[in-house]
Design a protein around this motif. Structure first.
Motif, PDB file in Angstrom:
ATOM      1  N   UNK A   1       0.862  -1.309   0.026  1.00  0.00           N
ATOM      2  CA  UNK A   1      -0.787  -0.191  -0.031  1.00  0.00           C
ATOM      3  C   UNK A   1       0.996   1.148  -0.412  1.00  0.00           C
ATOM      4  N   UNK A   2       2.442   1.185   1.045  1.00  0.00           N
ATOM      5  CA  UNK A   2       2.349   2.160   1.128  1.00  0.00           C
ATOM      6  C   UNK A   2       3.511   2.630  -0.341  1.00  0.00           C
ATOM      7  N   UNK A   3       3.411   1.960  -1.408  1.00  0.00           N
ATOM      8  CA  UNK A   3       4.290   1.439  -2.685  1.00  0.00           C
ATOM      9  C   UNK A   3       3.508   2.738  -3.312  1.00  0.00           C
ATOM     10  N   UNK A   4       2.387   2.089  -3.354  1.00  0.00           N
ATOM     11  CA  UNK A   4       0.898   2.540  -4.195  1.00  0.00           C
ATOM     12  C   UNK A   4       0.939   3.770  -3.887  1.00  0.00           C
ATOM     13  N   UNK A   5       1.056   4.389  -2.933  1.00  0.00           N
ATOM     14  CA  UNK A   5       1.085   6.317  -2.175  1.00  0.00           C
ATOM     15  C   UNK A   5       2.343   6.475  -3.293  1.00  0.00           C
ATOM     16  N   UNK A   6       3.177   5.675  -3.102  1.00  0.00           N
ATOM     17  CA  UNK A   6       4.243   6.223  -3.352  1.00  0.00           C
ATOM     18  C   UNK A   6       4.259   6.400  -4.823  1.00  0.00           C
ATOM     19  N   UNK A   7       4.155   5.547  -5.515  1.00  0.00           N
ATOM     20  CA  UNK A   7       3.944   5.817  -7.005  1.00  0.00           C
ATOM     21  C   UNK A   7       2.727   6.857  -7.329  1.00  0.00           C
ATOM     22  N   UNK A   8       1.676   6.567  -6.668  1.00  0.00           N
ATOM     23  CA  UNK A   8       0.901   7.628  -7.320  1.00  0.00           C
ATOM     24  C   UNK A   8       1.233   8.819  -7.220  1.00  0.00           C
ATOM     25  N   UNK A   9       2.090   9.116  -5.660  1.00  0.00           N
ATOM     26  CA  UNK A   9       2.415  10.832  -5.740  1.00  0.00           C
ATOM     27  C   UNK A   9       3.892  11.036  -7.166  1.00  0.00           C
ATOM     28  N   UNK A  10       4.366   9.931  -6.831  1.00  0.00           N
ATOM     29  CA  UNK A  10       5.321  10.580  -8.679  1.00  0.00           C
ATOM     30  C   UNK A  10       4.120  10.385  -9.888  1.00  0.00           C
ATOM     31  N   UNK A  11       2.900   9.923 -10.056  1.00  0.00           N
ATOM     32  CA  UNK A  11       2.576  10.176 -11.441  1.00  0.00           C
ATOM     33  C   UNK A  11       1.640  10.927 -11.179  1.00  0.00           C
ATOM     34  N   UNK A  12       1.237  11.503  -9.781  1.00  0.00           N
ATOM     35  CA  UNK A  12       1.304  12.742 -10.012  1.00  0.00           C
ATOM     36  C   UNK A  12       1.462  14.320  -9.692  1.00  0.00           C
ATOM     37  N   UNK A  13       3.147  13.970  -9.469  1.00  0.00           N
ATOM     38  CA  UNK A  13       3.853  15.073  -9.764  1.00  0.00           C
ATOM     39  C   UNK A  13       4.652  15.133 -11.672  1.00  0.00           C
ATOM     40  N   UNK A  14       4.632  14.395 -12.033  1.00  0.00           N
ATOM     41  CA  UNK A  14       4.392  13.987 -13.599  1.00  0.00           C
ATOM     42  C   UNK A  14       3.373  14.662 -14.403  1.00  0.00           C
ATOM     43  N   UNK A  15       1.470  14.575 -14.007  1.00  0.00           N
ATOM     44  CA  UNK A  15       1.267  14.852 -14.153  1.00  0.00           C
ATOM     45  C   UNK A  15       1.289  16.804 -13.616  1.00  0.00           C
ATOM     46  N   UNK A  16       1.758  17.170 -13.101  1.00  0.00           N
ATOM     47  CA  UNK A  16       1.681  18.206 -12.829  1.00  0.00           C
ATOM     48  C   UNK A  16       2.468  18.666 -13.413  1.00  0.00           C
ATOM     49  N   UNK A  17       3.390  18.417 -14.064  1.00  0.00           N
ATOM     50  CA  UNK A  17       4.371  19.057 -15.049  1.00  0.00           C
ATOM     51  C   UNK A  17       4.264  19.285 -16.333  1.00  0.00           C
ATOM     52  N   UNK A  18       3.145  18.520 -16.506  1.00  0.00           N
ATOM     53  CA  UNK A  18       2.478  17.948 -17.955  1.00  0.00           C
ATOM     54  C   UNK A  18       2.820  17.501 -18.655  1.00  0.00           C
ATOM     55  N   UNK A  19       3.238  16.016 -18.445  1.00  0.00           N
ATOM     56  CA  UNK A  19       3.382  15.218 -18.455  1.00  0.00           C
ATOM     57  C   UNK A  19       2.690  14.505 -19.041  1.00  0.00           C
ATOM     58  N   UNK A  20       1.512  13.563 -19.955  1.00  0.00           N
ATOM     59  CA  UNK A  20       0.573  12.959 -19.510  1.00  0.00           C
ATOM     60  C   UNK A  20       0.936  11.435 -19.175  1.00  0.00           C
ATOM     61  N   UNK A  21       0.542  11.325 -18.327  1.00  0.00           N
ATOM     62  CA  UNK A  21       0.398   9.440 -17.891  1.00  0.00           C
ATOM     63  C   UNK A  21       0.312   8.642 -18.815  1.00  0.00           C
ATOM     64  N   UNK A  22       1.136   7.702 -18.967  1.00  0.00           N
ATOM     65  CA  UNK A  22       0.827   6.878 -19.673  1.00  0.00           C
ATOM     66  C   UNK A  22       0.790   5.496 -19.492  1.00  0.00           C
ATOM     67  N   UNK A  23       0.855   3.903 -19.563  1.00  0.00           N
ATOM     68  CA  UNK A  23       0.483   3.259 -18.938  1.00  0.00           C
ATOM     69  C   UNK A  23       0.699   2.784 -17.856  1.00  0.00           C
ATOM     70  N   UNK A  24       1.687   3.250 -17.003  1.00  0.00           N
ATOM     71  CA  UNK A  24       2.846   3.429 -15.873  1.00  0.00           C
ATOM     72  C   UNK A  24       1.578   2.783 -15.046  1.00  0.00           C
ATOM     73  N   UNK A  25      -0.037   4.023 -14.862  1.00  0.00           N
ATOM     74  CA  UNK A  25      -1.086   3.654 -13.848  1.00  0.00           C
ATOM     75  C   UNK A  25      -1.122   2.127 -13.890  1.00  0.00           C
ATOM     76  N   UNK A  26      -0.395   1.094 -14.179  1.00  0.00           N
ATOM     77  CA  UNK A  26      -1.392  -0.181 -14.857  1.00  0.00           C
ATOM     78  C   UNK A  26      -0.273  -0.832 -13.729  1.00  0.00           C
ATOM     79  N   UNK A  27       0.429  -0.196 -12.794  1.00  0.00           N
ATOM     80  CA  UNK A  27       1.970  -0.660 -12.263  1.00  0.00           C
ATOM     81  C   UNK A  27       0.327  -0.764 -10.954  1.00  0.00           C
ATOM     82  N   UNK A  28      -0.016   0.147 -10.498  1.00  0.00           N
ATOM     83  CA  UNK A  28      -1.169   0.330  -9.110  1.00  0.00           C
ATOM     84  C   UNK A  28      -2.673  -0.069  -9.439  1.00  0.00           C
ATOM     85  N   UNK A  29      -2.698  -1.080 -10.205  1.00  0.00           N
ATOM     86  CA  UNK A  29      -4.343  -1.397 -10.581  1.00  0.00           C
ATOM     87  C   UNK A  29      -4.186  -2.352 -10.222  1.00  0.00           C
TER      88      UNK A  29
END
Ligand SMILES: Cc1cc2nc3c(=O)[nH]c(=O)nc-3n(C[C@H](O)[C@H](O)[C@H](O)COP(=O)(O)OP(=O)(O)OC[C@H]3O[C@@H](n4cnc5c(N)ncnc54)[C@H](O)[C@@H]3O)c2cc1C
Lengths: 386, 376
Positions: free
Chosen positions: A287-315
């Motif tokens: 669960x902690x790994x999911x939380x930090x993965x999520x923060x990485x994705x969010x950071x990416x989105x905030x920087x304006x980079x679109x999210x790709x398939x990496x969100x399958x990791x948390x799924x």
């Protein structure tokens, strides 16, 4: 890298917390009518459609504000912001992004007010994971599309007023993704028939939907003809960091630890059993790994980079946790683990048994684990398509 | 909130990568690992001049005064190259001195570590391999203005090439009475034995201290509970450092298998098309990304939120230990017989994974600690 909130973010969180302290009582103190009062309250507060643009009546919030709000709501087990689950999750965002002004005027406010339910007509009897191969037909005839075919597993179909529907408008194209079109269909249109299906807990939450020459006005087409696939992918891509799911999982984990503290194994507290300790720690770590993965994705989105398939990791993490946390809980319960949900002798009225029979929505509904693995292998690692 | 690297950090990472790619491709790594000292003094000097050895050393002592995230970047890249060097040993010693040494002690030792003229290594564990206060049985008895150390140390990184050791010793009766002291390699009564590691890119050794006499001013932290908590913190630094290297190493091993799966054909198809091959590769990706996230958060905690650090260091180390183990094993299997050869590089990653899982607590140890810290 900095995990502290900025002063503005902190101020926003404080504001959210202050509002919740005042207006959201702890779970046991909420009566039956509370969810309704709550949805009116948060609507007035502007939190429904919080990230949607202000022009359409949304809150115009930033991604970070949205994440902070979701996290605070989830960690306090707040009821959903509205009852129009699919409308708020993907139909609304799809209409905002691809809809005409008329469609926005017609639908968005109703979605924000949770006036009625939407349902989603993607899957078909022969078409599941390979959604792009869908067969349900839409033939243009004058000002209408005439729809014939069948959908299945349509959640909430028997209660919904509208459906977001994918049909094949062109079968001649080279690529199967190309001939798909998205229609917004009123469920009481002549020719639609809904036949509920009981799930394994005998509850009819999804249904078969039959279309016999159903006429859908061209004005109810979302986006262009052939754009259906793009719309589907785009709408699903909306909020995917998975950060809010983490709060829910942490809540489950706390309950699991509570159970571990209460039960004994061979006359000794389960909390001293090394295997039990390890299992719980593995869940917590995931669960902690999911939380930090999520923060990485969010950071990416905030920087304006679109999210790709990496969100399958948390799924994939979600699927694992949904399946195995409840399973582990009933294992801890020993013989009690087999008592039916609701049974008065069951531990905590069988809440874990209920969970152990209820993970399918999260695990199968949005693409199965095998499909998530294919996505990672093919789109991220560049391995050949199977 | 920002969970991403700054532009400077990204530039720094590419510079590290470039240096390693040009100076330590795997043929060179193999040459270095089979050399008697197990590292390249020439490259070590260059690392010193690029500032890697003094990364965490305060500026006034000749370092760059950077933090754990920057360190993780270097270690991550060193891991990717399976680069044999005493960087972890040296950096852990810097942390021990920085966190426990007086101003005078720091001024005495840190500049020499940063410029590469001295090589320090921590010596904590003993034959019992207990990662608790009971694991430190080497005694330090006060004797006429000094301390006499008697006992042995195991699993000491780069022991045969170190010039100094930071030794944990028992200073009193209470279980947590533990001190840390700097001991010269050249001290009378100190013997160093090489204990070959399964992973030849990692050197470890055993120390025998048979009445080694040191002066008081070599003692970093001693007495009461302070000593043990300093050692716990040092063990956390160590577990985090091993995990940071494991990110790059696991990614390197994974990339090797993915590359092979895209190139080897059987039954008329690239093997990467078979789900028995591609799904494990996807699982490995999930695992690497996940322990990477845990490690970088833990690294941030070590500097910015020390109370949280033990939990997240243990999560990262536990997850990485199991995940890399699997990558090592599957890396061999998925290459078929080729993977079993000396010449092919898959074996190097397998062996590194054995080192990673054993060093400073495996997954059982760290998951148990997670359970404890999580309230069980
Ligand atoms: C609770 C619930 C609610 C749902 N609600 C809706 C809804 O509202 N609207 C809607 O349209 N749909 C809905 N669905 C349907 C859902 O989207 C599909 O079940 C899902 O896409 C999988 O399709 P399928 O059931 O046909 O399984 P299939 O695609 O037939 O898969 C069967 C099995 O084969 C595996 N498989 C398939 N292809 C591959 C492959 N290439 N490689 C490896 N393994 C493979 C799958 O992983 C799975 O285990 C819902 C499902 C559930 C469980």
């Amino acid at each position: 890298m900095d995990f502290n909130l900025t002063p503005e973010e902190e101020a926003f969180r404080d504001e959210v917390c202050a509002f919740l302290d005042e207006n959201l009582p702890p779970e046991p103190e909420r009566d039956e009518m509370f969810p309704l009062r709550w949805s009116q309250l948060v609507r007035e507060k502007g939190w429904v459609g919080f990230s949607w643009p202000k022009e359409v009546g949304g809150g115009g919030a930033t991604l970070m504000e949205q994440a902070i709000l979701k996290q605070e709501l989830a960690s306090r087990r707040a009821p959903p912001l509205g009852t129009c689950i699919m409308g708020l999750a993907w139909v609304g965002p799809a209409i905002i992004q691809y809809g005409t002004q008329e469609q926005k005027d017609l639908f968005i406010e109703d979605i924000l007010d949770s006036k009625y339910q939407w349902c989603t007509g993607y899957s078909e009897p022969d078409i599941g994971s390979d959604l792009a191969a869908l067969q349900c037909k839409g033939v243009r005839r004058g000002d209408h599309y005439v729809v014939t075919g069948q959908k299945i597993w349509t959640s909430l179909a028997q209660w919904a007023k509208w459906m977001i529907l994918l049909v094949r408008t062109d079968s001649g194209g080279e690529k199967k993704h190309d001939g798909i079109t998205c229609l917004l269909v009123e469920m009481d249109s002549p020719g639609i028939e809904v036949a509920p299906i009981a799930n394994m807990s005998k509850q009819p939450f999804f249904a078969e939907v039959f279309f016999n020459d159903v006429e859908v006005p061209v004005g109810n087409r979302l986006g262009e003809e052939g754009q259906g696939w793009q719309i589907t992918i785009g709408a699903l891509a909306n909020e995917r960091s998975g950060i809010s799911e983490v709060s829910g999982l942490l809540w489950e984990l706390d309950l699991l630890k509570k159970l571990v503290r209460e039960v004994q194994i061979g006359g000794r507290p389960a909390s001293e059993d090394s295997r039990v300790r390890r299992r719980v720690a593995e869940f917590e770590t995931r669960i902690a790994a999911m939380r930090f993965n999520g923060m990485r994705y969010l950071t990416k989105q905030i920087r304006g980079e679109p999210l790709g398939s990496e969100t399958s990791v948390n799924k994939l993490h979600t699927a694992h946790l949904e399946k195995y946390m409840a399973e582990f809980a009933i294992e801890l319960e020993g013989s009690y683990g087999c008592l039916a949900p609701g049974s008065s002798h069951a531990v905590e009225r069988g809440r874990w048994q209920k969970e152990a029979l209820g993970w399918c929505t999260a695990v199968i509904g949005g693409g199965t684990p095998n499909i998530q693995k294919n996505i990672i292998a093919e789109r991220i690692l560049g391995l050949p398509h199977d | 909130m920002n969970f991403g690297f700054s532009e400077e950090q990204q530039i720094f990472r590419s510079a590290v990568r470039k240096f390693l790619d040009s100076n330590a491709p795997l043929e060179e790594v193999r040459r270095i690992m089979e050399s008697p000292d197990g590292y390249s003094p020439t490259l070590w000097e260059e690392m010193a001049s690029m500032g890697w050895l003094g990364l965490l050393v305060p500026e006034e002592h000749g370092g760059a005064d950077l933090g754990w995230i920057d360190l993780s970047i270097v270690l991550d890249e060193c891991g990717r190259s399976l680069f044999p060097s005493p960087l972890i040993a040296s950096t852990l010693a810097v942390l021990a001195l920085k966190e426990n040494g007086s101003e005078e002690q720091q001024a005495r030792w840190l500049p020499g570590i940063a410029d590469g003229s001295q090589l320090f290594s921590p010596a904590i564990l003993e034959a019992s391999d207990i990662l608790g206060p009971g694991g430190v049985q080497l005694t330090g008895l006060a004797e006429s203005g000094g301390i006499v150390l008697r006992g042995e140390k195991f699993f000491v990184l780069d022991a045969t090439v170190a010039t100094h050791f930071v030794v944990a010793y028992r200073s009193g009766e209470d279980p947590e009475d533990i001190g840390l002291a700097v001991v010269d390699r050249a001290s009378d009564g100190l013997e160093v034995e090489d204990t070959p590691s399964i992973d030849a890119t990692k050197r470890i050794g055993r120390l025998v201290l048979d009445g080694v006499r040191i002066s008081e001013d070599r003692v970093l932290a001693s007495g009461s509970r302070k000593g043990w908590s300093a050692v716990v913190r040092l063990l956390d630094h160590a577990a985090a450092a091993v995990t940071a290297e494991a990110i790059g190493a696991a990614e390197g091993g994974h990339a090797l298998i993915v590359g092979y799966a895209k190139q080897r054909t059987q039954f008329g198809s690239l093997i990467g098309r078979f789900q028995g091959v591609k799904h494990p590769l996807a699982d490995m990706y999930v695992d690497i990304e996940s322990f990477k996230s845990l490690l970088y958060y833990a690294a941030w905690c070590l500097d910015e939120s020390p109370d949280e650090a033990p939990l997240y260091v243990s999560m990262a180390k536990a997850y990485a230990s199991d995940a890399f183990t699997r990558i090592g094993i599957d890396g061999i299997e998925l290459h078929g017989a080729l993977g079993y050869t000396w010449e092919y590089d898959a074996q190097l990653y397998l062996k590194r994974s054995k080192w990673v899982k054993s060093a400073y607590g495996g997954s059982d140890h760290h998951y148990d600690r997670v359970a404890t810290l999580g309230g069980l």
